[in-house]
Scaffold this motif. Structure first.
Motif, mmCIF file in Angstrom:
data_model
loop_
_atom_site.group_PDB
_atom_site.id
_atom_site.type_symbol
_atom_site.label_atom_id
_atom_site.label_comp_id
_atom_site.label_asym_id
_atom_site.label_seq_id
_atom_site.Cartn_x
_atom_site.Cartn_y
_atom_site.Cartn_z
ATOM 1 N N ARG A 111 0.824 -1.205 0.000
ATOM 2 C CA ARG A 111 0.000 0.000 0.000
ATOM 3 C C ARG A 111 0.863 1.262 0.000
ATOM 4 N N ASN B 186 2.350 1.795 -3.430
ATOM 5 C CA ASN B 186 1.367 2.355 -4.368
ATOM 6 C C ASN B 186 1.106 3.829 -4.100
ATOM 7 N N TYR C 153 -2.832 1.613 7.601
ATOM 8 C CA TYR C 153 -1.365 1.688 7.513
ATOM 9 C C TYR C 153 -0.715 1.469 8.892
#
Length: 706
Positions: A96, A99, A156
């Motif tokens: 993540r 990206n 996150y």
């Protein structure tokens, strides 16, 4: 009670009292003499430090213009303790992050691994610290990306956002200066083991260049708040609160405008070489103030963006920095590149010839070839010039006249059976100019170069004798040619001897002789200054945040070459002739400032990675103005071809920047030092950065900047 019983009782009592005495002695030692030590140890177990890194001092040019400064920035870090507890070991979270910041997952993975977790041959970009400290991944992140992480912390976990000072490079006039400035990085385990410095885990410290050379001044003092906690990690009280103290500023001798001009001239020279059909893989340029040794500009090509260390070094970037195919951008060629000086070295040979008694105002033969033993040594392009004055021989760069002088001196010194009191005029002249020694510049990792005198030959022989004496068994099959086998046989028998060919090649700056571009600049500064030369210095002064001078770096004389003034006068005349009627006449035709110098085109033996033969090294070494020398300017382009057409033009462009030359005229408003190099210490002007860098809305300590 019997006598034996009484003796046993006394022995027992003595033993008991001895033990009690030892016990009380130990208690006294622990509770009184060593009480402070053990109290600190006890507190350390129940204390927690919150460290605030100090603002690192700026590095400025000679005018106080910042070239590197700490600016507020957002850093994205990875907490390995949290990441490693994930069921997939953090693969999804790191994907993540990759990206979000348009990074390759492989890069993110590599940069969040401890170096010890990776194979030794694949550690580019790895983390040198421990898993217990946040691993910086992205420096200078945008506020939008930071908010994305903070507002979605469940998405996150283990990804942290912090507002910290980030080393920034404003490049106010287009300067790069990467190799001089160096870079900073996180404290490593090795740093923490240093008993002389008390580092903290989340500090950044100098790793190369000026950043490491003057780290003790630039670093500052971190702020530390110490809290006492109970066994449940609940804070019970604040034990101490030490405020961070900003680091001092380093003012350098570099002039940012000149540096920018030198970098552009060097890059243009490399590209000009390539356009002429040469490989042109790298280069270096140096500008010294002759009468102080101050380094006014120093460039290396190829270079790199110095901010990559703060933004987050990708694996590819780390590999490219040391890639031979990319020209090894990490290498600082002015002080780490070693090259044969070629004909620029003939200035040193003039000093040797004068010491040997050769009249400098006489004429000498310049034939197309010279036969020495069973070898033929050719003049450049095998062209004969007849009998010519020595100064003209310097101007047109005649090689063959030096072959004859060097060979005659070799014979006088005993040839292959040297006299115990050999004169070695050529070796001694080179030694007096510092060849084979460090210049002492205030930058790390400088290389010495090579003076291939008799001692060097003996050392080389002892290291390589076994290989050459067993060449047929030790060499690769491809190297078992008749020619190489014969050379190996000669090296086995008398590889420790200075041969005639060695002496001849040395006189024209070829063979085993190697110098750095910085050393050659120092040599030409010495020539311009009649033998006195200075230790190169980048630092001008250390000042605190209020402008108070902490340390003033004064010029340091490196050495003084004591020879007849007539020899210096001859050299000055000859080097001016190079520019007016010699190999550099076309390059400097019509130039409004009189300069003196020498071209050099060094033959290079060996192959490139693609198997092609290496091209010649291009040199131009100079000083100017001729009548009142102020600056020594040297440029070198590796595999750049001819000295004049590649480096000569580059040096002319540097002088044009120095003196504000436009066409064939001087623009007084563009002269870099209209009244000379500043002798006073400048004031650091950080406001110049604020004018160029927009900090609006950036949060520092929770407060937005206006």
């Amino acid at each position: 009670m019997s006598l034996r019983a009484r003796v046993n009782l006394i022995v027992f009592q003595t033993l008991v009292f001895s033990l009690l005495f030892a016990l009380f002695g130990r208690l006294f030692y622990l509770q009184v003499l060593e009480s402070d030590k053990y109290q600190d140890a006890a507190i350390s177990i129940q204390s927690r430090d919150v460290v605030t890194p100090a603002i690192r001092g700026a590095i400025t040019d000679i005018n106080g213009t910042p070239m590197v400064v700490d600016l507020p920035g957002l850093v994205i870090s990875i907490n390995r303790i949290v990441i490693d507890k994930q069921t997939d070991k953090g693969v999804l979270i790191l994907s993540r992050v990759a990206n979000l910041f348009n990074l390759q997952y492989s890069d993110v993975y590599q940069r969040t691994r401890l170096c010890g977790e990776l194979p030794k041959n694949n550690r580019a970009g790895c983390w040198n610290g421990t898993r217990y400290q946040p691993i910086p991944l992205v420096g200078g992140a945008s506020q939008d990306d930071a908010l994305e992480i903070m507002e979605n912390s469940d998405f996150y976990p283990g990804v942290e956002v912090s507002s910290v000072p980030i080393r920034s490079y404003p490049s106010l006039v287009g300067e790069n200066v990467a190799h001089v400035l160096g870079y900073v990085g996180q404290v490593t385990d090795e740093d923490l083991k240093n008993p002389e410095v008390n580092y903290y885990r989340n500090e950044v410290v100098g790793k190369s260049g000026l950043e490491i050379e003057y780290n003790q001044f630039l670093r500052g003092v971190p702020g530390v708040r110490t809290f006492l906690v109970n066994r449940k990690e609940v804070v019970t009280k604040e034990d101490k609160n030490i405020q961070a103290v900003a680091g001092n500023h380093l003012i350098t001798n570099i002039d940012a405008k000149l540096q920018s001009g030198v970098e552009k001239a060097l890059e243009a020279a490399v590209k000009r070489a390539r356009a002429s059909g040469y490989r042109g893989d790298s280069g270096a340029a140096v500008v010294l103030e002759i009468k102080t040794g101050r380094v006014l500009a120093m460039a290396s090509y190829p270079t790199y963006d110095p901010s990559i260390w703060q933004k987050g070094l990708t694996v590819k970037q780390a590999e490219d920095l040391f890639s031979e195919a990319k020209g090894v951008p990490a290498l600082s060629r002015p002080l780490q590149g070693l090259f044969a000086p070629a004909s620029t070295f003939k200035s040193v040979s003039v000093v040797a010839a004068a010491a040997a008694g050769y009249p400098l105002n006489a004429s000498y033969n310049c034939p197309a070839t010279v036969e020495i033993g069973n070898r033929t040594f050719k003049n450049f392009d095998s062209i004969a010039a007849g009998r010519i004055p020595l100064d003209l021989g310097i101007a047109i760069s005649c090689d063959s006249l030096w072959y004859q002088i060097a060979y005659d001196e070799w014979v006088r010194d005993g040839g292959l059976k040297p006299k115990p009191t050999a004169n070695d005029h050529f070796f001694n002249a080179a030694k007096s100019f510092g060849v084979g020694q460090l210049t002492g510049i205030d930058l790390p990792s400088e290389l010495k170069g090579r003076l291939p005198n008799r001692q060097w030959k003996q050392n080389w022989y002892e290291q390589n004798k076994d290989f050459y004496c067993n060449y047929k068994q030790r060499a690769k099959k491809a190297d078992l040619t008749a020619y190489l086998i014969e050379i190996a046989r000669e090296n086995c028998i008398d590889g420790n001897k200075v041969r005639a060919g060695d002496a001849v090649n040395f006189s024209i700056g070829q063979g085993d002789t190697l110098v750095t571009p910085l050393r050659l600049a120092q040599i030409y500064a010495a020539i311009a200054n009649n033998g006195t030369y200075y230790q190169p210095q980048v630092a001008r002064a250390i000042v605190d945040v209020d402008g108070k001078v902490i340390k003033d770096f004064k010029p340091v004389v490196a050495d003084n070459i004591n020879i007849a003034q007539s020899t210096w006068d001859f050299l000055h005349k000859s080097l001016r002739m190079v520019v007016t009627r010699g190999t550099a006449a076309g390059v400097f035709s019509g130039f409004p400032v009189a300069v003196s110098g020498k071209t050099g085109t060094a033959q290079v033996f060996g192959k490139n990675p693609n198997g092609s033969a290496k091209d010649d090294t291009s040199w131009f070494a100079s000083y100017g103005p001729t009548n009142d020398p102020q600056y020594a300017v040297v440029m070198m382009v590796s595999q750049g071809g001819f000295g004049a057409s590649t480096s000569g033009i580059g040096v002319r462009d540097i002088y044009a920047t120095l003196f504000g030359v436009n066409g064939n005229k001087i623009d007084s408003e563009k002269v870099i030092f209209p009244t000379g190099v500043p002798s006073t210490i400048a004031k650091v002007d950080l406001k110049q950065v604020a004018k160029k860098v927009d900090l609006t809305g950036v949060k520092v300590g929770g407060v937005k900047l206006k």
